[in-house]
Enzyme design. Structure first.
Site, PDB file in Angstrom:
ATOM      1  N   MET A   1      53.928  27.825  57.784  1.00  0.00           N
ATOM      2  CA  MET A   1      53.713  27.031  56.575  1.00  0.00           C
ATOM      3  C   MET A   1      52.630  25.986  56.835  1.00  0.00           C
ATOM      4  O   MET A   1      52.760  25.275  57.829  1.00  0.00           O
ATOM      5  CB  MET A   1      55.015  26.316  56.198  1.00  0.00           C
ATOM      6  CG  MET A   1      55.060  25.724  54.803  1.00  0.00           C
ATOM      7  SD  MET A   1      54.078  24.228  54.502  1.00  0.00           S
ATOM      8  CE  MET A   1      54.749  23.055  55.647  1.00  0.00           C
ATOM      9  N   PRO A   2      51.610  25.897  56.067  1.00  0.00           N
ATOM     10  CA  PRO A   2      51.280  26.753  54.936  1.00  0.00           C
ATOM     11  C   PRO A   2      50.520  28.004  55.361  1.00  0.00           C
ATOM     12  O   PRO A   2      50.034  28.108  56.485  1.00  0.00           O
ATOM     13  CB  PRO A   2      50.381  25.843  54.104  1.00  0.00           C
ATOM     14  CG  PRO A   2      49.641  25.057  55.138  1.00  0.00           C
ATOM     15  CD  PRO A   2      50.627  24.834  56.254  1.00  0.00           C
TER      16      PRO A   2
END
Lengths: 61, 61, 61, 61, 61, 61
Positions: E1-2
């Site tokens: 993430m991301p």
């Protein structure tokens, strides 16, 4: 690597996603020869009114 | 084949999606020479705070 | 808005893509009430060995 | 439903993709309770110079 | 993430992708408060004949 | 051009998205030599139960 995106109809309980994530990761590692840590999976919940096949929304079928 | 994804601002009523699915499927079949059953369309509703052009969120415009 | 992605088998000539881009843009504008400048379309050419339905690659069908 | 996209490094032979398509389809059907015909898989070959983790291209690692 | 996907016209040299990967990762970490290792970026090279704006292919502009 | 998609865990406030959109657009323009108007960014909020790494949902970690 690899990064897997799964579009599926919404409404699936988390138990199903948990099991599917495990199964797809296991198979990807077996076939590709990678470690589990290398596998990312994102599920995209799609409402039936947002998916059409043959020009017809699934919410209309 | 083909598989079409349409990102659009959220808030569109289902009538619009129904009409758009029909129209895009019809045109894809006409131009590509495929059957309607071969055409899948997925709509992705995007909130204005999740879309930026020129670095500015559409919710700020 | 909107942004359209079309996955299709590779090998399509540019004339087909040109016609499909025009047709999809026209219909999107008509149904959504937007200007043509607002419509972005990206085609993704997919090799038959990279697309599977029912677990079978299209290059094997 | 479901539609699965797999991003993986390019260079994988078709035998690997064939086996992976079979395996992922089988597991998706088992867990989701769908028919194989409902499962579409698209592989996206990604060059190492087109994938970065921690800000470093894989072609540089 | 991301996880970040960047669609850009093809033809960009690897030096540009290297610099862009570094810059986007740095900014994502600064704003989101994550570690660089959490950031994955995939570049998708798009041919001008595969991108249309306002219904016109960029290869025709 | 370019078109950037950012998948991130949901729950981020709009202030973060605003700042991230500005920062990514600025860096993309600097490195690619394009105008801000050419940069589109879409954020995709992903629930922790929809993201798995190493076969484990983030909602289970």
């Amino acid at each position: 690597m690899p990064s897997i995106n799964v579009q599926l109809f919404d409404g699936r309980p988390v138990e199903i996603k948990r099991e599917l994530a495990q199964a797809l990761t296991k198979e990807a590692c077996r076939v590709l020869g990678c470690t589990p840590e290398a596998v990312d999976i994102v599920f995209t919940d799609v409402k039936r009114e947002n998916w059409a096949t043959a020009g017809v929304l699934w919410s209309d079928k």
